[in-house]
Design an enzyme around this catalytic site. Structure first.
Site, mmCIF file in Angstrom:
data_model
loop_
_atom_site.group_PDB
_atom_site.id
_atom_site.type_symbol
_atom_site.label_atom_id
_atom_site.label_comp_id
_atom_site.label_asym_id
_atom_site.label_seq_id
_atom_site.Cartn_x
_atom_site.Cartn_y
_atom_site.Cartn_z
ATOM 1 N N LYS A 168 2.491 10.924 7.191
ATOM 2 C CA LYS A 168 1.678 10.668 8.384
ATOM 3 C C LYS A 168 2.173 11.399 9.635
ATOM 4 O O LYS A 168 1.935 12.587 9.758
ATOM 5 C CB LYS A 168 1.524 9.159 8.582
ATOM 6 C CG LYS A 168 0.666 8.560 7.457
ATOM 7 C CD LYS A 168 0.024 7.233 7.797
ATOM 8 C CE LYS A 168 -1.059 6.912 6.775
ATOM 9 N NZ LYS A 168 -0.691 5.885 5.817
ATOM 10 N N PHE A 179 0.857 -1.179 0.000
ATOM 11 C CA PHE A 179 0.000 0.000 0.000
ATOM 12 C C PHE A 179 0.891 1.225 0.000
ATOM 13 O O PHE A 179 1.610 1.470 0.964
ATOM 14 C CB PHE A 179 -0.958 0.054 1.191
ATOM 15 C CG PHE A 179 -1.850 1.270 1.114
ATOM 16 C CD1 PHE A 179 -3.024 1.239 0.373
ATOM 17 C CD2 PHE A 179 -1.489 2.454 1.726
ATOM 18 C CE1 PHE A 179 -3.826 2.378 0.248
ATOM 19 C CE2 PHE A 179 -2.277 3.607 1.598
ATOM 20 C CZ PHE A 179 -3.444 3.558 0.870
ATOM 21 N N ASP A 187 9.394 2.946 1.998
ATOM 22 C CA ASP A 187 8.191 3.699 2.339
ATOM 23 C C ASP A 187 7.937 3.510 3.828
ATOM 24 O O ASP A 187 7.389 2.499 4.251
ATOM 25 C CB ASP A 187 6.995 3.225 1.499
ATOM 26 C CG ASP A 187 5.713 4.001 1.830
ATOM 27 O OD1 ASP A 187 5.683 4.709 2.856
ATOM 28 O OD2 ASP A 187 4.734 3.877 1.053
HETATM 29 C C1 LIG Z 1 -0.898 5.992 4.329
HETATM 30 C C2 LIG Z 1 0.194 5.470 3.493
HETATM 31 C C3 LIG Z 1 0.515 6.064 2.263
HETATM 32 C C4 LIG Z 1 -0.322 7.170 1.659
HETATM 33 O O1 LIG Z 1 -0.368 8.315 2.443
HETATM 34 P P1 LIG Z 1 -1.508 9.417 2.166
HETATM 35 O O2 LIG Z 1 -1.099 10.560 3.057
HETATM 36 O O3 LIG Z 1 -2.803 8.806 2.578
HETATM 37 O O4 LIG Z 1 -1.466 9.742 0.733
HETATM 38 C C5 LIG Z 1 1.590 5.570 1.561
HETATM 39 N N1 LIG Z 1 2.331 4.547 2.033
HETATM 40 C C6 LIG Z 1 2.054 3.964 3.217
HETATM 41 C C7 LIG Z 1 2.927 2.842 3.692
HETATM 42 C C8 LIG Z 1 0.975 4.381 3.973
HETATM 43 O O5 LIG Z 1 0.671 3.766 5.111
#
Ligand SMILES: *Cc1c(COP(=O)(O)O)cnc(C)c1O
Length: 419
Positions: free
Chosen positions: A273, A159, A244
């Site tokens: 985040k 994700f 990520d």
């Molecule tokens: C939440 C998340 C994203 C996307 O972040 P947004 O601020 O919602 O666009 C990307 N990668 C990971 C691992 C995430 O948990």
């Protein structure tokens, strides 16, 4: 029940039994918003630390923490103070001008990451897109990949966000289907399989993009040695390792970065985040000069990226992380959390438990009910969690959660599952 944490049964205490506005507000939201979420049926009015209060005055312990955007809890006093102070000075300049918080933000964040340079954006998906663009441009201008051929290896179950390019390499049909035509240039390999990853890397590969722990997939921790093996392969083959850490980073796993658990330093961190302290969206790509110098004026940008308010809040987030307190809390309370969940698993109340630090994916027996059902039953008891993928419940409290509150919530989970 006399439990001080439990939401008061019946009408909330307060001025002469006002009618509960919850149902009306939910109906109005349903009527006038897109239905791309299926929220639990509560309406939050206020929050502080690890607790939220709804419009009827019921209190809930937040074990989701905004998918880790609220690692420092709701309205952390130092973060709110930093935001307030900045609101009284300057909030937005655009990158057309320098502003006086930008240098400190880039310097401090680079230092926290042990890297050289920062490219600020706003949301996580934008930062992932930025990393994809950086890796491609690096591939063409530094590595010498022929024009149009750059490939990025990603993992099944990933994700990374919701843009059209990012959903192009999602393996979740719900996230992907109906949004084509898809962006080419991605190779999907099974997560945790070193040999498959190694086989997928070829002369056109510019990067491997991974979550060191897959959050949305259900807090999936790769087998021991996997991240170190990926680091070895990418280094040997001249491929960037892009981590990520949008959800796994900034204290969630008991370390500043989840990669640290395997002693891995990636070429590129993607952050988001918690970087915005639960106040404003702040994301960033943090890397070496060699990677980020591929961008030249005009080749990438964002109107809001690196704005003064975002920088002020993120600087305070970095200061909190520098104390090490939050990482330590996450490690200590995480050990307690995983001990309790292991006991639940041993008793047969849950099928499997995964995670690190204050982060857990709990698979309930599908015969018991869906993760959604468990979430609803817990909500009725004043505990907020979120289901993911059928029968998995995700637990990710703010790192400021009190141990006795966490203990109480785990007691509620045990009662829901065994009662
Ligand atoms: C939440 C998340 C994203 C996307 O972040 P947004 O601020 O919602 O666009 C990307 N990668 C990971 C691992 C995430 O948990």
């Amino acid at each position: 029940m006399s439990d001080p944490h439990s939401p008061a049964p019946g009408p909330a205490a307060g001025p002469a039994a006002a009618p509960d506005p919850t149902a009306g507000l939910i109906a109005a939201a349903d009527a006038h918003s897109a239905h791309n979420y299926h929220p639990l049926p509560l309406v939050v009015a206020e929050a502080e630390g690890a607790w939220m209060t709804d419009v009827a005055g019921r209190r809930y312990l937040d074990l989701l923490a905004g998918y880790s955007a609220l690692n420092f809890g709701h309205r952390h006093p130092r973060l709110v103070a930093a935001a307030r102070a900045q609101l009284d000075r300057v909030t937005l300049t655009s990158r057309a001008f320098h502003h006086d918080r930008f240098a400190a933000f880039c310097t401090e964040l680079a230092e926290l990451c042990g890297m050289e340079a920062v490219l600020p954006m706003n949301t996580g998906a934008e930062a992932v897109e930025t990393a994809v663009k950086a890796a491609r441009l690096w591939g063409y201008t530094v590595k010498g990949v022929p024009p149009g051929r750059a490939r990025i290896v990603v993992a099944a179950g990933n994700f990374h966000g919701r843009t059209t390019t990012i959903v192009s390499f999602s393996t979740d049909p719900e996230a992907r289907e109906g949004f084509g035509p898809y962006t080419p240039g991605f190779t999907v390999v099974p997560y945790g399989d070193r040999a498959a990853l190694e086989a997928a890397v070829d002369e056109d590969t510019v990067a491997v993009l991974l979550e060191p722990i897959q959050g949305e997939a259900g807090v999936v921790v790769p087998p021991p040695g996997y991240l170190a093996a990926v680091r070895e392969v990418t280094a040997a083959r001249g491929v960037l390792l892009v981590a990520d850490e949008i959800q796994s980073g900034l204290g969630r796993t008991g370390r500043t970065f989840a990669c640290e658990h395997e002693g891995v330093v990636p070429d590129v961190y993607v952050l988001g985040k918690a970087l915005g302290g639960g106040i404003v969206p702040v994301s960033a790509v943090v890397s070496s000069r060699a990677v980020l110098d591929v961008f030249t004026p005009g080749s990438h940008g964002s109107t809001f990226g690196g704005n003064p308010l975002a920088c002020a809040v993120a600087l305070e987030v970095i200061a909190l992380l520098r104390t090490g307190e939050y990482q330590q809390r996450s490690a200590e309370l995480g050990a307690y959390l995983h001990g309790e969940l292991a006991a639940l698993a041993a008793d047969g109340a849950v099928r499997a438990v995964r995670g690190r630090g204050l982060w857990a994916g709990v698979d309930v027996d599908p015969a018991f009910g869906s993760g959604r059902r468990v979430s609803e039953l817990l909500m009725e008891r004043g505990v907020l969690v979120k289901d993911t993928h059928g029968s998995t419940v995700r637990i990710a409290p703010p790192l400021v959660v009190a141990k006795e509150d966490l203990a109480w919530a785990l007691g509620q989970l045990r009662e829901v599952l065994t009662g």
